[in-house]
Design a protein around this motif. Structure first.
Motif, PDB file in Angstrom:
ATOM      1  N   TYR A 157      -6.350   2.304  -7.073  1.00  8.60           N
ATOM      2  CA  TYR A 157      -5.954   3.660  -6.773  1.00  8.60           C
ATOM      3  C   TYR A 157      -7.315   4.269  -6.360  1.00  8.60           C
ATOM      4  O   TYR A 157      -8.425   4.427  -6.873  1.00  8.60           O
ATOM      5  CB  TYR A 157      -5.570   4.506  -8.238  1.00  8.60           C
ATOM      6  N   TYR A 158      -7.478   5.059  -5.256  1.00 11.66           N
ATOM      7  CA  TYR A 158      -8.582   5.337  -4.487  1.00 11.66           C
ATOM      8  C   TYR A 158      -8.554   7.058  -4.452  1.00 11.66           C
ATOM      9  O   TYR A 158      -7.222   7.642  -4.231  1.00 11.66           O
ATOM     10  CB  TYR A 158      -8.773   4.838  -3.032  1.00 11.66           C
ATOM     11  N   VAL A 202      -9.172   5.967   0.826  1.00 14.56           N
ATOM     12  CA  VAL A 202      -8.822   7.377   1.234  1.00 14.56           C
ATOM     13  C   VAL A 202      -8.146   7.954  -0.133  1.00 14.56           C
ATOM     14  O   VAL A 202      -7.511   7.297  -0.924  1.00 14.56           O
ATOM     15  CB  VAL A 202      -8.082   7.548   2.216  1.00 14.56           C
ATOM     16  N   VAL A 241       0.890  -1.268   0.122  1.00 10.28           N
ATOM     17  CA  VAL A 241       0.116  -0.076   0.067  1.00 10.28           C
ATOM     18  C   VAL A 241       0.908   1.336  -0.075  1.00 10.28           C
ATOM     19  O   VAL A 241       1.892   1.288   0.754  1.00 10.28           O
ATOM     20  CB  VAL A 241      -0.910   0.053   1.258  1.00 10.28           C
ATOM     21  N   VAL A 256      -2.901   0.606  -4.168  1.00 10.33           N
ATOM     22  CA  VAL A 256      -3.002  -0.744  -3.472  1.00 10.33           C
ATOM     23  C   VAL A 256      -2.385  -1.627  -4.523  1.00 10.33           C
ATOM     24  O   VAL A 256      -3.078  -1.555  -5.901  1.00 10.33           O
ATOM     25  CB  VAL A 256      -4.256  -1.375  -3.011  1.00 10.33           C
ATOM     26  N   THR A 263     -12.887   4.602  -7.580  1.00  2.54           N
ATOM     27  CA  THR A 263     -11.760   3.913  -7.720  1.00  2.54           C
ATOM     28  C   THR A 263     -11.415   3.547  -9.053  1.00  2.54           C
ATOM     29  O   THR A 263     -12.078   3.725 -10.006  1.00  2.54           O
ATOM     30  CB  THR A 263     -12.074   2.407  -7.298  1.00  2.54           C
ATOM     31  N   ASP A 293      -5.522   9.201  -2.789  1.00  2.00           N
ATOM     32  CA  ASP A 293      -4.394   9.105  -3.218  1.00  2.00           C
ATOM     33  C   ASP A 293      -3.592   7.863  -2.535  1.00  2.00           C
ATOM     34  O   ASP A 293      -2.322   7.968  -2.396  1.00  2.00           O
ATOM     35  CB  ASP A 293      -3.544  10.381  -2.863  1.00  2.00           C
ATOM     36  N   ARG A 294      -4.677   6.834  -2.348  1.00  2.00           N
ATOM     37  CA  ARG A 294      -3.923   5.524  -1.900  1.00  2.00           C
ATOM     38  C   ARG A 294      -3.998   4.632  -2.974  1.00  2.00           C
ATOM     39  O   ARG A 294      -4.805   4.299  -3.675  1.00  2.00           O
ATOM     40  CB  ARG A 294      -4.656   5.073  -0.627  1.00  2.00           C
ATOM     41  N   TYR A 323      -7.957  -1.605   4.305  1.00  3.30           N
ATOM     42  CA  TYR A 323      -7.554  -0.477   3.767  1.00  3.30           C
ATOM     43  C   TYR A 323      -8.732   0.566   3.208  1.00  3.30           C
ATOM     44  O   TYR A 323      -9.230   0.065   2.436  1.00  3.30           O
ATOM     45  CB  TYR A 323      -6.526  -0.658   2.708  1.00  3.30           C
ATOM     46  N   THR A 364      -1.161  15.380  -2.857  1.00  2.00           N
ATOM     47  CA  THR A 364      -2.358  15.784  -2.681  1.00  2.00           C
ATOM     48  C   THR A 364      -2.983  16.557  -3.424  1.00  2.00           C
ATOM     49  O   THR A 364      -4.110  16.566  -4.189  1.00  2.00           O
ATOM     50  CB  THR A 364      -2.199  16.470  -1.170  1.00  2.00           C
ATOM     51  N   PHE A 422       0.626   8.780  -3.116  1.00  2.00           N
ATOM     52  CA  PHE A 422       1.042   8.020  -4.403  1.00  2.00           C
ATOM     53  C   PHE A 422       1.506   9.249  -5.383  1.00  2.00           C
ATOM     54  O   PHE A 422       2.706   9.168  -5.831  1.00  2.00           O
ATOM     55  CB  PHE A 422       0.293   7.038  -4.967  1.00  2.00           C
ATOM     56  N   ASP A 434       0.642   5.336   0.311  1.00  4.51           N
ATOM     57  CA  ASP A 434      -0.024   6.536   0.586  1.00  4.51           C
ATOM     58  C   ASP A 434       0.533   7.688  -0.139  1.00  4.51           C
ATOM     59  O   ASP A 434       1.869   7.770  -0.071  1.00  4.51           O
ATOM     60  CB  ASP A 434      -0.508   6.794   2.078  1.00  4.51           C
TER      61      ASP A 434
END
Length: 239
Positions: free
Chosen positions: A153-154, A184, A34, A189, A215, A186-187, A181, A41, A38, A36
């Motif tokens: 990608y969230y 949220v 994962v 996986v 997503t 910019d996360r 997870y 912001t 990525f 965060d």
């Protein structure tokens, strides 16, 4: 027309992958990592603001026992009407920098993206929606490829834990959730495919009206080795 102003940086991503390379295979209950923050912001917020809402005419809605209130399948119309910045990021997921990032992280060589995003691409889950525990399909039957990786990608800006929607990774016997997870902002996986790698977000989404689980997803494959590989050669030059 002005185009997207960002590109994934190859060297930066390879360095990022190395920070989790040693722990990737050992992750429980199945290999995954994962990341965060990525994209950062600012860029992630811009993507969030451009994400297609539930009124986009191209969505297909799924309402089954296994999944409900989920919108997807925009790839079937070639992502028509989707903001260029979102489409650009999807294209970057199929590019050299991202493939090198995945290869460095997982140790898997020869990864092949799917530019058609079959079963992947853009999805939106409405309040009350869910995705039951499942193991993903294992082959690209059109290209005769073996599935190896899933990338999620969230873009859940200001996502509240009480809203749920967390990606849950369960053990092989489906007796317990071993990793969770939230979706949220910019996360990213990355997780290895496996027929016993159970995952989903089985509880109904509890976000308020006007908020959604947004997503972007992409799947990656390898070509199985064949006898023809033994006869492979370089260029044959005329003399």
């Amino acid at each position: 027309m002005d185009g997207p102003s960002f590109f994934l940086e190859r060297a930066k991503l390879k360095s990022l992958a190395m920070t989790q390379r040693t722990g990737y295979d050992a992750a429980r209950p199945s290999p995954h990592a994962v990341f965060d923050g990525f994209l950062g912001t600012e860029l992630a917020t811009a993507l969030y603001e451009r994400f297609p809402g539930p009124d986009h005419p191209g969505w297909m809605r799924r309402d089954y026992r296994e999944q409900s209130a989920r919108l997807g399948q925009l790839q079937r119309s070639g992502f028509e009407g989707v903001d260029p910045m979102i489409r650009h990021l999807l294209a970057e997921f199929s590019g050299m920098a991202f493939l090198d990032f995945l290869g460095t992280l997982t140790g898997i060589e020869g990864l092949i993206p799917d530019p058609h995003f079959r079963g992947a691409g853009i999805s939106l889950t409405l309040p009350g929606g869910h995705l039951a525990l499942h193991a993903d399909f294992n082959r690209d039957r059109t290209r005769h490829l073996e599935r190896k990786l899933t990338v999620l990608y969230y873009l859940g800006k200001d996502w509240e834990p009480g809203w749920g929607g967390a990606l849950e990774l369960w053990d092989e016997s489906r007796s317990r959730c071993e990793a969770s997870y939230l979706p949220v902002l910019d996360r990213l996986v990355v997780m290895t495919h496996g027929d016993t790698f159970w995952h989903g977000h089985p509880a109904p989404l509890a976000c308020p009206e006007g908020r959604y689980r947004a997503t972007l997803s992409a799947y990656f494959y390898v070509a199985p080795k064949t006898a023809a590989d033994d006869d492979a050669h370089g260029a044959i030059w005329a003399t």
